[in-house]
Scaffold this motif. Structure first.
Motif, PDB file in Angstrom:
ATOM      1  N   VAL A 103       0.695  -1.114  -0.082  1.00 48.70           N
ATOM      2  CA  VAL A 103      -0.052  -0.097  -0.027  1.00 48.70           C
ATOM      3  C   VAL A 103       0.897   1.324   0.038  1.00 48.70           C
ATOM      4  CG1 VAL A 103      -1.849   1.290   0.985  1.00 48.70           C
ATOM      5  CG2 VAL A 103      -1.908  -1.267   1.107  1.00 48.70           C
ATOM      6  N   LYS A 104       2.201   1.323   0.749  1.00 46.83           N
ATOM      7  CA  LYS A 104       2.798   2.526   0.931  1.00 46.83           C
ATOM      8  C   LYS A 104       3.232   2.864  -0.445  1.00 46.83           C
ATOM      9  CE  LYS A 104       4.119   2.186   5.763  1.00 46.83           C
ATOM     10  NZ  LYS A 104       5.255   1.930   6.772  1.00 46.83           N
ATOM     11  N   LYS A 105       3.519   1.910  -1.448  1.00 47.56           N
ATOM     12  CA  LYS A 105       4.276   2.073  -2.750  1.00 47.56           C
ATOM     13  C   LYS A 105       3.118   2.289  -4.068  1.00 47.56           C
ATOM     14  CE  LYS A 105       8.125  -0.953  -1.318  1.00 47.56           C
ATOM     15  NZ  LYS A 105       8.681  -2.057  -1.436  1.00 47.56           N
ATOM     16  N   ASN A 106       1.882   2.330  -3.357  1.00 47.38           N
ATOM     17  CA  ASN A 106       0.918   2.327  -4.405  1.00 47.38           C
ATOM     18  C   ASN A 106       0.262   3.721  -4.631  1.00 47.38           C
ATOM     19  OD1 ASN A 106      -2.120   2.279  -5.119  1.00 47.38           O
ATOM     20  ND2 ASN A 106      -1.490   0.280  -5.862  1.00 47.38           N
ATOM     21  N   LYS A 138       7.856  11.277   7.087  1.00 47.63           N
ATOM     22  CA  LYS A 138       8.274  11.333   5.758  1.00 47.63           C
ATOM     23  C   LYS A 138       7.582  12.445   4.914  1.00 47.63           C
ATOM     24  CE  LYS A 138      10.084   6.763   5.126  1.00 47.63           C
ATOM     25  NZ  LYS A 138      10.161   5.494   4.375  1.00 47.63           N
ATOM     26  N   LYS A 139       6.593  12.868   5.133  1.00 46.79           N
ATOM     27  CA  LYS A 139       5.784  13.911   4.308  1.00 46.79           C
ATOM     28  C   LYS A 139       4.988  14.580   5.148  1.00 46.79           C
ATOM     29  CE  LYS A 139       3.705  14.072  -0.207  1.00 46.79           C
ATOM     30  NZ  LYS A 139       2.991  13.024  -1.205  1.00 46.79           N
ATOM     31  N   PRO A 140       5.255  15.286   6.004  1.00 50.89           N
ATOM     32  CA  PRO A 140       4.271  15.948   6.925  1.00 50.89           C
ATOM     33  C   PRO A 140       3.328  17.092   6.474  1.00 50.89           C
ATOM     34  CG  PRO A 140       6.357  16.552   7.708  1.00 50.89           C
ATOM     35  CD  PRO A 140       6.492  15.446   6.570  1.00 50.89           C
ATOM     36  N   ALA A 172       4.156   8.734  19.303  1.00 53.92           N
ATOM     37  CA  ALA A 172       5.582   8.645  19.295  1.00 53.92           C
ATOM     38  C   ALA A 172       6.233   9.428  18.299  1.00 53.92           C
ATOM     39  CB  ALA A 172       6.012   7.151  19.558  1.00 53.92           C
ATOM     40  N   GLN A 173       5.985   9.169  16.863  1.00 50.66           N
ATOM     41  CA  GLN A 173       6.275   9.762  15.880  1.00 50.66           C
ATOM     42  C   GLN A 173       6.200  11.103  15.795  1.00 50.66           C
ATOM     43  OE1 GLN A 173       7.732   6.864  13.878  1.00 50.66           O
ATOM     44  NE2 GLN A 173       9.142   8.592  13.328  1.00 50.66           N
ATOM     45  N   ILE A 174       5.134  11.597  16.245  1.00 50.91           N
ATOM     46  CA  ILE A 174       4.941  13.081  16.075  1.00 50.91           C
ATOM     47  C   ILE A 174       5.928  13.853  17.209  1.00 50.91           C
ATOM     48  CG2 ILE A 174       3.225  14.972  16.919  1.00 50.91           C
ATOM     49  CD1 ILE A 174       1.037  13.266  15.696  1.00 50.91           C
ATOM     50  N   GLY A 175       6.024  13.039  18.308  1.00 51.74           N
ATOM     51  CA  GLY A 175       6.960  13.648  19.399  1.00 51.74           C
ATOM     52  C   GLY A 175       8.496  13.498  18.891  1.00 51.74           C
TER      53      GLY A 175
END
Length: 222
Positions: A103-106, A138-140, A172-175
């Motif tokens: 899905v991430k590559k689609n 990666k792309k916020p 966690a990723q946002i932080g």
């Protein structure tokens, strides 16, 4: 290679089945006994075969579906095909690999991210949150990070396990990635205490968001 039949491949998978591997996998909710290193080796030998991938998926067998993910052409799937596949992917490893490797590559990944995040099925919603976490890192641009924190703050504590895990990863990723939101992300984690007591092996980072955020930020500044 092109003549490899579905029957041949299923026979290969059956030959790789190991009871001890199955026993370990079943503890994590995965019903297959194929060592993933050997599965990847088989995929490398088969190379990309989209038609074979589709037929492997249709068997419904977990090991066959994992192999399908490795030999498919991620960009070849239509949006609705991926939506159906995601809803069929109830085993954790199949679900995770489908999102991460396909899905991430689609080209439809963003459209699916938005749709899945709001889905009433928590397993489907967890896929939407996994895609959101990828974007946070990666792309916020264009993401409403305060709005995401609002949703996490309101819903994570009572969410079912898979969805809770995905939302916690996003928190966690946002932080970790966005210093301007770090204090709030840590505060939310401390107050909700989600995964605070999760057993963590020595040398591994706890999934408890305040610890995870602090540790990853520290490593970047060492």
């Amino acid at each position: 290679m092109a003549e490899t039949t579905l029957t041949d491949v299923l026979a290969e998978l059956a030959a790789l089945e190991d009871p001890k591997t199955r026993e370990v996998n079943e503890r994590h909710g995965d019903d297959h006994g194929v060592n993933l290193g050997k599965l990847r080796a088989l995929a490398n030998w088969l190379k990309t075969q989209q038609e074979l991938a589709c037929r492997l998926w249709e068997t419904g067998d977990t090991a066959a579906r994992l192999l399908a993910i490795l030999v498919c052409r991620p960009k070849a799937f239509e949006r609705d095909e991926l939506d159906v596949m995601l809803r069929q992917a109830r085993r954790p490893k199949v679900h995770d690999w489908l999102v991460s490797y396909v899905v991430k590559k689609n080209p439809h990944s963003e459209e699916l991210r938005v749709a899945w995040s709001a889905d009433p099925d928590p397993v489907v919603a967890s896929a939407g949150w996994a895609l959101t976490t990828e974007r946070v890192a990666k792309k916020p641009e264009g993401l409403d990070l305060p709005g995401l924190l609002d949703v996490i703050e309101a819903e994570m504590k009572g969410a079912p396990d898979r969805l809770q895990w995905a939302m916690n990863h996003c928190l966690a990723q946002i932080g970790i990635e966005h210093a301007e939101h770090r204090a709030r992300a840590i505060e939310i984690g401390e107050r909700l205490e989600v995964l605070k007591d999760y057993p963590t092996s020595p040398g591994c980072t706890s999934p408890f968001a305040p610890v995870w955020i602090s540790e990853m930020v520290r490593r970047r500044h060492d």
